[in-house]
Design a protein around this motif. Sequence first.
Motif, PDB file in Angstrom:
ATOM      1  N   ARG A   7       0.839  -1.191   0.000  1.00  0.00           N
ATOM      2  CA  ARG A   7       0.000   0.000   0.000  1.00  0.00           C
ATOM      3  C   ARG A   7       0.873   1.240   0.000  1.00  0.00           C
ATOM      4  O   ARG A   7       0.620   2.201  -0.699  1.00  0.00           O
ATOM      5  N   HIS A  43      -2.587   5.287   6.075  1.00  0.00           N
ATOM      6  CA  HIS A  43      -3.968   5.611   5.714  1.00  0.00           C
ATOM      7  C   HIS A  43      -4.794   5.774   6.985  1.00  0.00           C
ATOM      8  O   HIS A  43      -4.799   4.882   7.825  1.00  0.00           O
ATOM      9  N   ASN A  45      -8.162   6.158   7.173  1.00  0.00           N
ATOM     10  CA  ASN A  45      -9.175   5.130   6.936  1.00  0.00           C
ATOM     11  C   ASN A  45      -8.488   4.049   6.084  1.00  0.00           C
ATOM     12  O   ASN A  45      -8.096   4.312   4.958  1.00  0.00           O
ATOM     13  N   VAL A  47      -7.050   1.066   3.728  1.00  0.00           N
ATOM     14  CA  VAL A  47      -7.397   0.650   2.366  1.00  0.00           C
ATOM     15  C   VAL A  47      -8.442  -0.463   2.398  1.00  0.00           C
ATOM     16  O   VAL A  47      -9.372  -0.483   1.585  1.00  0.00           O
ATOM     17  N   ALA A  48      -8.296  -1.357   3.392  1.00  0.00           N
ATOM     18  CA  ALA A  48      -9.247  -2.463   3.512  1.00  0.00           C
ATOM     19  C   ALA A  48     -10.681  -1.964   3.716  1.00  0.00           C
ATOM     20  O   ALA A  48     -11.640  -2.634   3.374  1.00  0.00           O
ATOM     21  N   ASN A  49     -10.793  -0.753   4.293  1.00  0.00           N
ATOM     22  CA  ASN A  49     -12.123  -0.151   4.469  1.00  0.00           C
ATOM     23  C   ASN A  49     -12.422   0.864   3.373  1.00  0.00           C
ATOM     24  O   ASN A  49     -13.092   1.856   3.621  1.00  0.00           O
ATOM     25  N   ASP A  50     -11.850   0.675   2.215  1.00  0.00           N
ATOM     26  CA  ASP A  50     -12.058   1.593   1.099  1.00  0.00           C
ATOM     27  C   ASP A  50     -11.373   2.946   1.278  1.00  0.00           C
ATOM     28  O   ASP A  50     -11.741   3.912   0.614  1.00  0.00           O
ATOM     29  N   GLY A  51     -10.416   3.032   2.214  1.00  0.00           N
ATOM     30  CA  GLY A  51      -9.674   4.287   2.348  1.00  0.00           C
ATOM     31  C   GLY A  51      -8.869   4.541   1.083  1.00  0.00           C
ATOM     32  O   GLY A  51      -8.305   3.607   0.508  1.00  0.00           O
ATOM     33  N   ASP A  52      -8.832   5.790   0.599  1.00  0.00           N
ATOM     34  CA  ASP A  52      -8.130   6.058  -0.655  1.00  0.00           C
ATOM     35  C   ASP A  52      -6.824   6.814  -0.411  1.00  0.00           C
ATOM     36  O   ASP A  52      -6.413   7.020   0.718  1.00  0.00           O
ATOM     37  N   ASN A  57      -6.706  11.679   3.565  1.00  0.00           N
ATOM     38  CA  ASN A  57      -6.791  10.363   4.222  1.00  0.00           C
ATOM     39  C   ASN A  57      -5.412   9.832   4.594  1.00  0.00           C
ATOM     40  O   ASN A  57      -5.276   8.717   5.041  1.00  0.00           O
TER      41      ASN A  57
END
Length: 274
Positions: A7, A43, A45, A47-52, A57
């Motif tokens: 990531r 991140h 939020n 990445v696994a939770n749709d964090g971009d 973020n």
Amino acid sequence: MNDIENRRKNIPKSIRFEVLKRDKFTCQYCGKAAPDVILHIDHINPVANDGDNDITNLITSCEGCNLGKSDKLLSDDSALKKAKSQMDKLQERREQLEMMMEWQRGLKSLANTTVSELCTYWEDLAPGYQLNDNGKNDIKKWVRTFSIPEITSAMDVAAEQYLVFESDNKVTLESWAAAFSKISGICRVSRQAKTEPDIRELYYIRGILRNRLRYCDDGLALELLRDARFWGVGLDVLRSIALQTRSWTSFKADVDFAIQDTDAWQMAGRSGAE
Ligand SMILES: [Zn+2]
């Protein structure tokens, strides 16, 4: 390579640089800074939770804080993996040093631009002469302490109060030097007046006390007046106390009474009693 590192690698270098600059190359969890620690971009939020990879973020985190958050990042036990990870870290450290140098070069050139802009601003206000290196160094020092608006408005005040024009586009050298020498003092005074707008009035009230009372503790008097203002006692109330009080002791008692009479004090007293 594990997930987290993947990531991190996926965040473009330019965005990583922006995040590091915004966070001043400092871990936002523990305050440790490069180059003492290797910094990661985390991140908020995941990445696994749709964090971009939007800059809002992303946050700078040192390796320790990042590892604490994501368990078993370096669980790789093979010697090869360890060597590879050490190489990656070295590379990371080198890249971060380069980024930090670039950041510092950017800050320095920004500071130089600021100084030359301020020189021009002053030379427009006070035409006829150019600032020499000493003058430029003075401005450089002011920039470290004061904001640009503080400096330009002090320049305005100094120009208005001290400059004497001998023609449309030239001031006298004497007034030029006098005006320039006042700028930093004006910055200081107006900052004090801003953080404590009442200060002049409080000095004045203390002056009344000094004139009227046989004994007055200057330091304590100012402290009491400030306390009273903090609790919301009006300047007019304090002024009339100063005008009527007969002794230092009764002044202290009157101010205490006025403080206890304020809503703020009563609310604080009530919540404190519970
Ligand atoms: Zn940290």
